[in-house]
Design a protein around this motif. Structure first.
Motif, PDB file in Angstrom:
ATOM      1  N   ALA A  71      36.267  40.124  46.477  1.00 49.72           N
ATOM      2  CA  ALA A  71      35.453  39.256  45.619  1.00 49.72           C
ATOM      3  C   ALA A  71      34.541  40.088  44.722  1.00 49.72           C
ATOM      4  O   ALA A  71      34.359  39.779  43.539  1.00 49.72           O
ATOM      5  CB  ALA A  71      34.632  38.298  46.481  1.00 49.72           C
ATOM      6  N   MET A  72      33.961  41.171  45.280  1.00 50.53           N
ATOM      7  CA  MET A  72      33.064  41.999  44.486  1.00 50.53           C
ATOM      8  C   MET A  72      33.804  42.680  43.351  1.00 50.53           C
ATOM      9  O   MET A  72      33.365  42.646  42.190  1.00 50.53           O
ATOM     10  CB  MET A  72      32.392  43.039  45.387  1.00 50.53           C
ATOM     11  N   PHE A  73      34.939  43.308  43.641  1.00 46.33           N
ATOM     12  CA  PHE A  73      35.652  44.033  42.587  1.00 46.33           C
ATOM     13  C   PHE A  73      36.211  43.081  41.525  1.00 46.33           C
ATOM     14  O   PHE A  73      36.162  43.385  40.326  1.00 46.33           O
ATOM     15  CB  PHE A  73      36.768  44.886  43.186  1.00 46.33           C
ATOM     16  N   GLU A  74      36.708  41.927  41.942  1.00 39.73           N
ATOM     17  CA  GLU A  74      37.208  40.956  40.958  1.00 39.73           C
ATOM     18  C   GLU A  74      36.084  40.502  40.049  1.00 39.73           C
ATOM     19  O   GLU A  74      36.251  40.418  38.823  1.00 39.73           O
ATOM     20  CB  GLU A  74      37.840  39.768  41.691  1.00 39.73           C
ATOM     21  N   TRP A  75      34.925  40.217  40.627  1.00 40.00           N
ATOM     22  CA  TRP A  75      33.752  39.794  39.836  1.00 40.00           C
ATOM     23  C   TRP A  75      33.294  40.903  38.901  1.00 40.00           C
ATOM     24  O   TRP A  75      32.998  40.657  37.721  1.00 40.00           O
ATOM     25  CB  TRP A  75      32.622  39.407  40.794  1.00 40.00           C
ATOM     26  N   ALA A  76      33.238  42.137  39.421  1.00 37.04           N
ATOM     27  CA  ALA A  76      32.744  43.256  38.611  1.00 37.04           C
ATOM     28  C   ALA A  76      33.634  43.502  37.405  1.00 37.04           C
ATOM     29  O   ALA A  76      33.139  43.762  36.296  1.00 37.04           O
ATOM     30  CB  ALA A  76      32.642  44.511  39.473  1.00 37.04           C
ATOM     31  N   VAL A  77      34.944  43.407  37.589  1.00 37.50           N
ATOM     32  CA  VAL A  77      35.867  43.584  36.461  1.00 37.50           C
ATOM     33  C   VAL A  77      35.762  42.411  35.503  1.00 37.50           C
ATOM     34  O   VAL A  77      35.681  42.583  34.273  1.00 37.50           O
ATOM     35  CB  VAL A  77      37.311  43.744  36.987  1.00 37.50           C
ATOM     36  N   ARG A  78      35.746  41.205  36.058  1.00 36.62           N
ATOM     37  CA  ARG A  78      35.741  39.997  35.210  1.00 36.62           C
ATOM     38  C   ARG A  78      34.488  39.912  34.359  1.00 36.62           C
ATOM     39  O   ARG A  78      34.545  39.471  33.198  1.00 36.62           O
ATOM     40  CB  ARG A  78      35.875  38.755  36.102  1.00 36.62           C
ATOM     41  N   THR A  79      33.343  40.302  34.897  1.00 37.48           N
ATOM     42  CA  THR A  79      32.077  40.154  34.178  1.00 37.48           C
ATOM     43  C   THR A  79      31.665  41.417  33.428  1.00 37.48           C
ATOM     44  O   THR A  79      30.617  41.436  32.778  1.00 37.48           O
ATOM     45  CB  THR A  79      30.953  39.765  35.162  1.00 37.48           C
ATOM     46  N   PHE A 108      29.140  36.467  43.545  1.00 38.50           N
ATOM     47  CA  PHE A 108      30.445  36.815  42.991  1.00 38.50           C
ATOM     48  C   PHE A 108      31.172  35.600  42.411  1.00 38.50           C
ATOM     49  O   PHE A 108      32.029  35.741  41.541  1.00 38.50           O
ATOM     50  CB  PHE A 108      31.312  37.483  44.058  1.00 38.50           C
ATOM     51  N   ARG A 109      30.811  34.399  42.849  1.00 39.77           N
ATOM     52  CA  ARG A 109      31.418  33.192  42.285  1.00 39.77           C
ATOM     53  C   ARG A 109      30.771  32.781  40.972  1.00 39.77           C
ATOM     54  O   ARG A 109      31.462  32.316  40.056  1.00 39.77           O
ATOM     55  CB  ARG A 109      31.326  32.037  43.290  1.00 39.77           C
ATOM     56  N   ALA A 110      29.452  32.939  40.866  1.00 37.50           N
ATOM     57  CA  ALA A 110      28.746  32.274  39.777  1.00 37.50           C
ATOM     58  C   ALA A 110      27.951  33.181  38.840  1.00 37.50           C
ATOM     59  O   ALA A 110      27.663  32.796  37.708  1.00 37.50           O
ATOM     60  CB  ALA A 110      27.804  31.216  40.363  1.00 37.50           C
ATOM     61  N   CYS A 111      27.559  34.376  39.282  1.00 40.89           N
ATOM     62  CA  CYS A 111      26.665  35.209  38.477  1.00 40.89           C
ATOM     63  C   CYS A 111      27.381  35.765  37.248  1.00 40.89           C
ATOM     64  O   CYS A 111      28.517  36.246  37.344  1.00 40.89           O
ATOM     65  CB  CYS A 111      26.118  36.348  39.337  1.00 40.89           C
ATOM     66  N   ARG A 112      26.703  35.695  36.104  1.00 42.65           N
ATOM     67  CA  ARG A 112      27.253  36.263  34.872  1.00 42.65           C
ATOM     68  C   ARG A 112      26.402  37.425  34.357  1.00 42.65           C
ATOM     69  O   ARG A 112      26.685  37.988  33.308  1.00 42.65           O
ATOM     70  CB  ARG A 112      27.343  35.177  33.788  1.00 42.65           C
TER      71      ARG A 112
END
Length: 299
Positions: A85-93, A46-50
């Protein structure tokens, strides 16, 4: 080829979800939380994956069994941080869609405290537009309820999210921290007296892991965007489950009831009406017990 990320892949639901997606021809990446031996920490993803996946299955949670739910309340903080962290990452990416594994623990315990007031738990019992949405089951229930609220926020941000609420999932490879796995181990050892936490009268809606996984994926395939129970609508007590296990193992046992042990609510049975529009469970509890005992014999 469709791509998926499964979080919580070291856990019971996660590993079965990974296996089913692979069986269907998907390319699957996996991660878990930080004690995942030899694996990738979900927080690092969630920190680094694109990478952008066709489906993110979020099954990771911290020890979601009764002893931890009652005995380790600060697991709530870990689970909230993980879901956020998961939802923030999913929206951001820009992930294409998320399947969020909530829980029947999100339902108000007022409907489950005793047999006189218990009733089938329907999805409409959880509503965020009420002043009082009802108290869920312990800190784990609060974490899942808050996770569903995060899911709703992510939807407003443009992320397609599917939410399922599994009831008492079980299967032949479940760990002994869960009732079914513990009972299976006791029956294998022909334990007598047979240990049961609580009065033994606690009722649960047991759904086989095959039906949890295929039911959840049916919700995704049908593109249902409202929460759906994964349940059978049939309640079976701990005492009756233990008796089924013993009978399948070929013996009868007295029961050692530990009423001071963590036992949870009196009655938790789901209303399957909404689920039946997209999926019908195929494994009865009797068949599930037979499968589990046959798997033990084959070891």
């Amino acid at each position: 080829m469709k791509t998926a990320l499964v979080t919580g892949a070291a856990g019971f639901v996660g590993r079965h979800m990974e296996a089913e997606l692979l069986r269907r021809g998907w390319s699957v990446d996996v991660c878990d939380i930080d004690d995942y031996a030899g694996g990738i920490d979900a927080h690092d993803i969630f920190r680094a994956c694109r990478d952008v996946y066709d489906l993110v299955v979020h099954a990771a949670a911290t020890a979601p069994h009764r002893a931890a739910i009652d005995g380790l309340p600060m697991n709530m903080a870990l689970d909230l941080a993980l879901d956020a962290a998961m939802f923030e990452w999913a929206v951001r990416t820009g992930q294409r869609r998320v399947l969020y594994l909530s829980s029947s623990a999100a339902y108000p315990i007022d409907y489950q405290r005793d047999f006189a007031t218990a009733r089938p738990l329907s999805e409409a019992m959880v509503r965020f537009d009420r002043y009082n949405i009802g108290t869920p089951d312990a800190s784990y229930g609060w974490a899942k309820l808050t996770g569903e609220r995060m899911a709703a926020a992510a939807v407003l941000a443009g992320l397609p999210v599917h939410v399922v609420r599994p009831f008492s999932g079980y299967g032949e490879d479940q760990g002994v921290d869960w009732p079914f796995g513990a009972f299976l181990d006791r029956a294998r050892r022909r334990e007598d007296p047979f240990l049961i936490w609580g009065t033994g009268e606690q009722v649960r809606d047991w759904i086989h892991i095959d039906d949890v996984v295929t039911g959840a994926l049916a919700v995704v395939d049908a593109d249902v965007r409202e929460p759906i129970n994964l349940c059978t609508g049939v309640g079976t007590s701990m005492r009756d489950l233990a008796a089924m296990m013993c009978a399948e193992a070929g013996y009868r046992a007295a029961f050692d009831l530990r009423e001071d042990a963590p036992a949870g609510v009196a009655c938790r049975v789901g209303d399957p009406t909404r689920m039946l529009d997209v999926y019908r469970p195929g494994v009865s509890l009797a068949e599930g017990v037979r499968r589990a005992m046959r798997a033990l014999v084959g070891q």
